[in-house]
Write an enzyme that holds these catalytic residues in place. Structure first.
Site, PDB file in Angstrom:
ATOM      1  N   ARG A 109       0.824  -1.210   0.000  1.00  0.00           N
ATOM      2  CA  ARG A 109       0.000   0.000   0.000  1.00  0.00           C
ATOM      3  C   ARG A 109       0.858   1.261   0.000  1.00  0.00           C
ATOM      4  NH1 ARG A 109      -5.177  -0.168   2.441  1.00  0.00           N
ATOM      5  NH2 ARG A 109      -4.761   1.693   3.649  1.00  0.00           N
ATOM      6  N   ARG A 155       9.437   6.073  -3.496  1.00  0.00           N
ATOM      7  CA  ARG A 155       9.677   7.031  -4.592  1.00  0.00           C
ATOM      8  C   ARG A 155      11.100   7.543  -4.556  1.00  0.00           C
ATOM      9  NH1 ARG A 155       5.168  10.041  -2.618  1.00  0.00           N
ATOM     10  NH2 ARG A 155       3.292   9.188  -3.574  1.00  0.00           N
ATOM     11  N   ARG A 157      -8.453  -6.550  14.170  1.00  0.00           N
ATOM     12  CA  ARG A 157      -7.679  -5.669  15.027  1.00  0.00           C
ATOM     13  C   ARG A 157      -8.600  -4.549  15.449  1.00  0.00           C
ATOM     14  NH1 ARG A 157      -3.632  -7.246  17.656  1.00  0.00           N
ATOM     15  NH2 ARG A 157      -2.474  -5.277  17.581  1.00  0.00           N
ATOM     16  N   ARG A 212       0.390   5.839  16.491  1.00  0.00           N
ATOM     17  CA  ARG A 212       0.529   7.183  15.921  1.00  0.00           C
ATOM     18  C   ARG A 212      -0.260   8.186  16.728  1.00  0.00           C
ATOM     19  NH1 ARG A 212      -2.552   5.599  10.212  1.00  0.00           N
ATOM     20  NH2 ARG A 212      -4.527   5.047  11.163  1.00  0.00           N
ATOM     21  N   GLU A 217      -3.295   6.526  19.065  1.00  0.00           N
ATOM     22  CA  GLU A 217      -3.943   5.277  18.621  1.00  0.00           C
ATOM     23  C   GLU A 217      -3.196   4.075  19.164  1.00  0.00           C
ATOM     24  OE1 GLU A 217      -4.708   4.929  14.422  1.00  0.00           O
ATOM     25  OE2 GLU A 217      -5.461   6.978  14.312  1.00  0.00           O
ATOM     26  N   TYR A 238      -9.989  -5.300   3.639  1.00  0.00           N
ATOM     27  CA  TYR A 238      -9.258  -4.100   4.037  1.00  0.00           C
ATOM     28  C   TYR A 238      -9.522  -3.004   2.997  1.00  0.00           C
ATOM     29  CZ  TYR A 238      -4.897  -1.839   5.817  1.00  0.00           C
ATOM     30  OH  TYR A 238      -3.945  -1.005   6.358  1.00  0.00           O
ATOM     31  N   ASP A 298     -10.379   0.679   1.454  1.00  0.00           N
ATOM     32  CA  ASP A 298     -10.387   2.120   1.680  1.00  0.00           C
ATOM     33  C   ASP A 298     -11.753   2.657   1.260  1.00  0.00           C
ATOM     34  OD1 ASP A 298      -7.876   2.699   2.750  1.00  0.00           O
ATOM     35  OD2 ASP A 298      -6.921   2.554   0.787  1.00  0.00           O
TER      36      ASP A 298
END
Ligand code: FAD
Ligand code: UDP
Length: 368
Positions: free
Chosen positions: A170, A174, A247, A278, A301, A349, A351
């Site tokens: 995911r 770069r 989870r 995070r 979190e 999963y 989005d």
């Protein structure tokens, strides 16, 4: 009384309800929570749109989906650029020239590529079998150790060697100085929050909150010809084949008396000792909100294994759960008057953009 009883006022349920209603179908949407919008719910705290169930950044390559959501909300031009904090060292995410420069002092793309090549040479596997092998192939040992291993093992509660490679695919890698977390043509946050977006989708649709489908299934079924179910698929079948693993995430949200806590919306803690994964500082999802004297809201979190009574968030994508889901899917396919959809109904999963894509496909097939 209704053509469709839609269980779940999240994104899947709301898109389905909107389209079916527009086609003249009678829909009743129910949710066991006391609010609409499911996990993308945002609420106002001190004038800041707080993402109660985790930070949500809309991103997609699908122009049809982007045009679709823009009918229901105005989006800002927010670009997600998380910072990773590894024991006080800060790195830009996703993995890009800024990250490589900080990690190794390399200046050019060729130098960065050579460094990764050198690091992965010792480990290279042509067909990575797990997340660890995939990660080292992609970015080398140092980045794996500092920015991936600790975060991933906290997030999933499993060693990286026991997780599938695709989870890390995911994330972009770069060789440009570009901190944009997503390889997406379109990205942003609804200016009025996601709750308003979902409210617009549900305009003119009857919604009943605080209504648990599983607690009153027979009476609710009697109201409609068909059911669209977006809750957990294993719960629908009373866990008869055993519980799928999820989870869960615990959010510790605090209002602080300062204008700016961390200078960025998302800071990932990638070491294994910090107990949270995070910290989100919600005001940074919008612009111009760091004037002196104002407050800020942050959420830490904590990732945890799901147990009954918790909110399920992430399906656990390992082989055992995949195999168990396949058996639940057979049961689901044998229910002609129930359509299972969304992240929990399909144990995927997804989005947000995928949820919309799939909901549109499903409702169009239904109405055809
Ligand atoms: P949900 O939003 O979960 O809706 C399901 C609804 O069904 C819930 O409201 C629930 O209360 C209700 N329900 C369940 N059981 C019953 C029952 N028995 N009776 C009545 N109601 C019931 N996606 C992105 O694109 N970008 C992101 O940045 C992003 N960040 C994320 C961060 C986190 C922490 C998580 C967990 C997910 C993230 N996602 C993100 C994914 C996004 O949340 C999902 O794609 C989307 O919310 C799924 O919508 P849904 O309608 O399938 O499910
Ligand atoms: N990840 C990581 N380090 C980070 C952020 C992400 O190793 O700082 C890995 C981790 O395995 C995570 C995956 O990348 O599960 C996908 O991250 P993403 O931010 O897309 O997860 P989500 O938005 O679903 O929480």
């Amino acid at each position: 009384m209704y053509d469709y009883l839609i269980v779940g006022a999240g994104l899947f349920g709301a898109v389905f309800a909107h389209e079916a209603t527009a086609a003249g179908k009678r829909c009743l949407v129910i949710d066991k929570r006391d609010h609409i919008a499911g996990n993308i719910y945002t609420e106002d705290v001190e004038g800041i749109a707080v993402h109660r169930y985790g930070a949500h950044i809309f991103h997609t390559n699908n122009k049809e989906v982007w045009d679709y959501v823009n009918r229901f909300a105005t989006f800002n031009r927010y670009t997600n650029s998380p910072v990773a904090n590894y024991k006080g060292e800060l790195y830009n995410m996703p993995f890009n020239m800024n990250t490589f420069n900080k990690m190794w002092g390399v200046i050019t793309p060729a130098q960065a590529q050579a460094k990764i090549e050198e690091q992965r040479a010792a480990h290279y596997t042509e067909h990575p079998r797990n997340l660890e092998e995939q990660a080292i192939n992609l970015v080398g040992q140092d980045i794996y150790e500092k920015l991936i291993k600790g975060y991933t093992e906290k997030q999933w509660g499993r060693p990286c060697t026991a997780l599938p490679a695709f989870i890390i695919q995911r994330l972009p890698v770069r060789f440009t100085f570009d901190n944009n977390y997503f390889n997406a043509l379109y990205q942003g946050i609804p200016v009025e929050g996601y709750t308003a977006l979902v409210a617009n989708l549900l305009e003119g649709v009857e919604v009943r909150l605080n209504t648990d489908y599983l607690a009153d299934r027979e009476a609710l079924n009697a109201l409609a010809a068909k059911v669209v179910y977006t809750g957990p698929v294993d719960a629908f079948f009373d866990y008869q084949l055993g519980a799928l693993q999820y989870r869960s995430v615990r959010f510790e949200t605090e209002t602080l008396d300062m204008p700016n806590y961390q200078g960025n919306a998302v800071v990932n803690y990638t070491d294994s000792e910090t107990p949270y994964t995070r910290i989100i500082e919600h005001k940074h999802f919008v612009f111009g909100s760091t004037e002196p004297g104002t407050k800020t809201v942050i959420s830490r979190e904590y990732s945890a294994e799901w147990k009954p009574g918790d909110e399920p968030y992430y399906p656990v994508n390992d082989q055992a759960n995949g195999a168990l889901y396949a058996r639940y899917k057979e049961l689901a396919d044998a229910q002609p008057s129930v359509l299972f959809g969304g992240r929990l109904g399909e144990y995927k999963y997804y989005d947000m953009d995928r949820v919309i894509e799939v909901a549109l496909d499903r409702v169009r097939a239904e109405l055809a």
